[in-house]
Design a protein around this motif. Structure first.
Motif, mmCIF file in Angstrom:
data_model
loop_
_atom_site.group_PDB
_atom_site.id
_atom_site.type_symbol
_atom_site.label_atom_id
_atom_site.label_comp_id
_atom_site.label_asym_id
_atom_site.label_seq_id
_atom_site.Cartn_x
_atom_site.Cartn_y
_atom_site.Cartn_z
ATOM 1 N N PRO A 34 4.060 6.268 -8.020
ATOM 2 C CA PRO A 34 3.077 6.472 -6.951
ATOM 3 C C PRO A 34 1.736 5.808 -7.272
ATOM 4 O O PRO A 34 1.348 5.698 -8.438
ATOM 5 N N TYR A 35 1.040 5.374 -6.216
ATOM 6 C CA TYR A 35 -0.263 4.727 -6.362
ATOM 7 C C TYR A 35 -1.165 5.235 -5.237
ATOM 8 O O TYR A 35 -0.715 6.011 -4.373
ATOM 9 N N VAL A 36 -2.412 4.822 -5.265
ATOM 10 C CA VAL A 36 -3.331 5.243 -4.219
ATOM 11 C C VAL A 36 -3.923 4.014 -3.528
ATOM 12 O O VAL A 36 -3.971 2.917 -4.098
ATOM 13 N N ALA A 37 -4.380 4.214 -2.290
ATOM 14 C CA ALA A 37 -4.934 3.118 -1.492
ATOM 15 C C ALA A 37 -6.103 2.461 -2.214
ATOM 16 O O ALA A 37 -6.965 3.134 -2.784
ATOM 17 N N GLY A 38 -6.117 1.123 -2.206
ATOM 18 C CA GLY A 38 -7.158 0.348 -2.863
ATOM 19 C C GLY A 38 -6.752 -0.199 -4.214
ATOM 20 O O GLY A 38 -7.443 -1.044 -4.775
ATOM 21 N N TYR A 57 -1.859 -8.344 -7.573
ATOM 22 C CA TYR A 57 -2.073 -8.373 -6.126
ATOM 23 C C TYR A 57 -2.275 -6.949 -5.616
ATOM 24 O O TYR A 57 -1.606 -6.016 -6.077
ATOM 25 N N SER A 58 -3.178 -6.793 -4.670
ATOM 26 C CA SER A 58 -3.463 -5.474 -4.100
ATOM 27 C C SER A 58 -2.455 -5.107 -3.024
ATOM 28 O O SER A 58 -1.939 -5.967 -2.302
ATOM 29 N N PHE A 59 -2.231 -3.810 -2.889
ATOM 30 C CA PHE A 59 -1.412 -3.301 -1.792
ATOM 31 C C PHE A 59 -2.210 -3.385 -0.486
ATOM 32 O O PHE A 59 -3.360 -2.968 -0.429
ATOM 33 N N VAL A 60 -1.574 -3.909 0.549
ATOM 34 C CA VAL A 60 -2.169 -3.911 1.886
ATOM 35 C C VAL A 60 -1.853 -2.598 2.595
ATOM 36 O O VAL A 60 -2.630 -2.100 3.399
ATOM 37 N N MET A 72 6.204 -1.957 -0.082
ATOM 38 C CA MET A 72 4.798 -2.330 -0.208
ATOM 39 C C MET A 72 4.563 -3.751 0.283
ATOM 40 O O MET A 72 5.473 -4.581 0.288
ATOM 41 N N GLU A 73 3.329 -4.020 0.712
ATOM 42 C CA GLU A 73 2.994 -5.324 1.275
ATOM 43 C C GLU A 73 1.830 -5.946 0.513
ATOM 44 O O GLU A 73 0.902 -5.243 0.094
ATOM 45 N N PHE A 74 1.881 -7.268 0.348
ATOM 46 C CA PHE A 74 0.857 -8.001 -0.378
ATOM 47 C C PHE A 74 0.429 -9.216 0.456
ATOM 48 O O PHE A 74 1.271 -9.915 1.014
ATOM 49 N N LEU A 75 -0.875 -9.467 0.498
ATOM 50 C CA LEU A 75 -1.435 -10.628 1.190
ATOM 51 C C LEU A 75 -1.801 -11.667 0.136
ATOM 52 O O LEU A 75 -2.560 -11.374 -0.794
ATOM 53 N N LEU A 132 -7.640 -2.684 4.044
ATOM 54 C CA LEU A 132 -6.716 -2.240 5.086
ATOM 55 C C LEU A 132 -5.896 -1.050 4.591
ATOM 56 O O LEU A 132 -5.585 -0.135 5.361
ATOM 57 N N SER A 133 -5.568 -1.053 3.301
ATOM 58 C CA SER A 133 -4.874 0.081 2.706
ATOM 59 C C SER A 133 -5.736 1.338 2.794
ATOM 60 O O SER A 133 -5.269 2.412 3.204
ATOM 61 N N ILE A 134 -6.996 1.216 2.419
ATOM 62 C CA ILE A 134 -7.925 2.348 2.464
ATOM 63 C C ILE A 134 -8.116 2.842 3.893
ATOM 64 O O ILE A 134 -8.124 4.051 4.160
ATOM 65 N N LEU A 135 -8.257 1.914 4.826
ATOM 66 C CA LEU A 135 -8.481 2.287 6.224
ATOM 67 C C LEU A 135 -7.288 2.999 6.836
ATOM 68 O O LEU A 135 -7.442 3.758 7.806
ATOM 69 N N SER A 136 -6.103 2.759 6.297
ATOM 70 C CA SER A 136 -4.892 3.373 6.841
ATOM 71 C C SER A 136 -4.702 4.817 6.374
ATOM 72 O O SER A 136 -3.779 5.495 6.833
#
Length: 257
Positions: A34-38, A57-60, A72-75, A132-136
């Motif tokens: 498990p991970y957290v947004a950002g 790479y950060s999680f989107v 998980m998604e990466f940009l 975008l991860s944080i905003l979600s």
């Protein structure tokens, strides 16, 4: 798993989106912790010499999205001279990829002081991803009175995830202010220039219709090192101070390469 890939788990590509000639997103399934947004993790592939290459790479996505944290998604920007991104750009759905099992990073909601009512997210290029991860996150929607998402790019085509941002704005019901900035094209109703200058000349505040105050505002800066450095200086000149765990402040940052 070889010793060369200790701490990585096998995954597979389940979606691929090409945004521009050299910017794309990949969606990956892998059984990671498990991970957290950002936060961010590392992706790994073998290069043409048979050597493992790893990059962060950060999680989107929110870890709490409907598909679960193991999808998980990466940009990613495909840098011609890059050691990994050109390989990532050639992946197809179903291809194997290796993912770091444990995420890292402190650009998260729980690092933001409880006094912050207005959150400013200042990004360049692919560094919009972790925001975008944080905003979600539902917590973001409940916790802040206003969130300003600033995304600075070179061309309008690089203003990615427009559908997601529109959906998020609907969820926030007027409390999410999106400010795109394009530096190499002149487009009606879109700011041009660099984030530090737009802070100092007050154009960002005018566009947001919001004036940040030290007692109630917090900034996250994420992007190229020059932007982060110069924006930090701009914020210091405006009376804000760097946030430290031992001494709460008004802004924190993460370089995106």
């Amino acid at each position: 798993m070889s010793d060369d890939l200790k701490g990585f788990v096998h995954g597979s590509v389940c979606a691929f989106t090409q945004w521009t000639e050299n910017e794309f997103s990949i969606r990956v399934k892998a059984d990671i912790q498990p991970y957290v947004a950002g936060q961010f993790t590392k992706l790994a592939l073998k290069n043409t010499n048979g050597e493992w290459v790893r990059r962060a790479y950060s999680f989107v996505n929110s870890p709490n999205h409907s598909a679960g944290h193991n999808e998980m998604e990466f940009l990613i920007i495909d840098v011609e001279s890059g050691s990994l991104s050109p390989e990532l750009a050639t992946l197809n759905i179903g291809d194997s990829i290796y993912v770091g099992e444990k995420a890292s990073g402190f650009m998260t909601l729980n690092e933001i002081p409880s006094t912050a009512k207005d959150l400013w997210l200042l990004s360049t290029g692919t560094a919009v991803g972790p925001f975008l991860s944080i905003l979600s996150e539902e917590e973001s929607q409940k916790r802040f009175e206003h969130i300003v998402l600033v995304h600075a790019v070179r061309t309008k085509q690089e203003l990615v995830y427009q559908d997601l941002i529109s959906k998020l704005q609907e969820k926030y019901a007027g409390r999410l202010i999106y400010i795109p900035i394009v530096s190499r094209e002149k487009i009606d109703n879109i700011l041009t220039g660099r984030i530090p200058a737009l802070l100092q000349n007050n154009q960002l505040m005018t566009a947001a219709k919001l004036t940040p105050q030290p007692e109630s505002s917090f900034f996250y800066l994420c992007g190229n090192p020059a932007m982060v450095h110069d924006t930090r200086d701009a914020l210091l000149s405006l009376g804000f101070k760097k946030h430290l765990r031992r001494e709460p402040g008004h802004f924190s940052s993460e370089n995106y390469w």
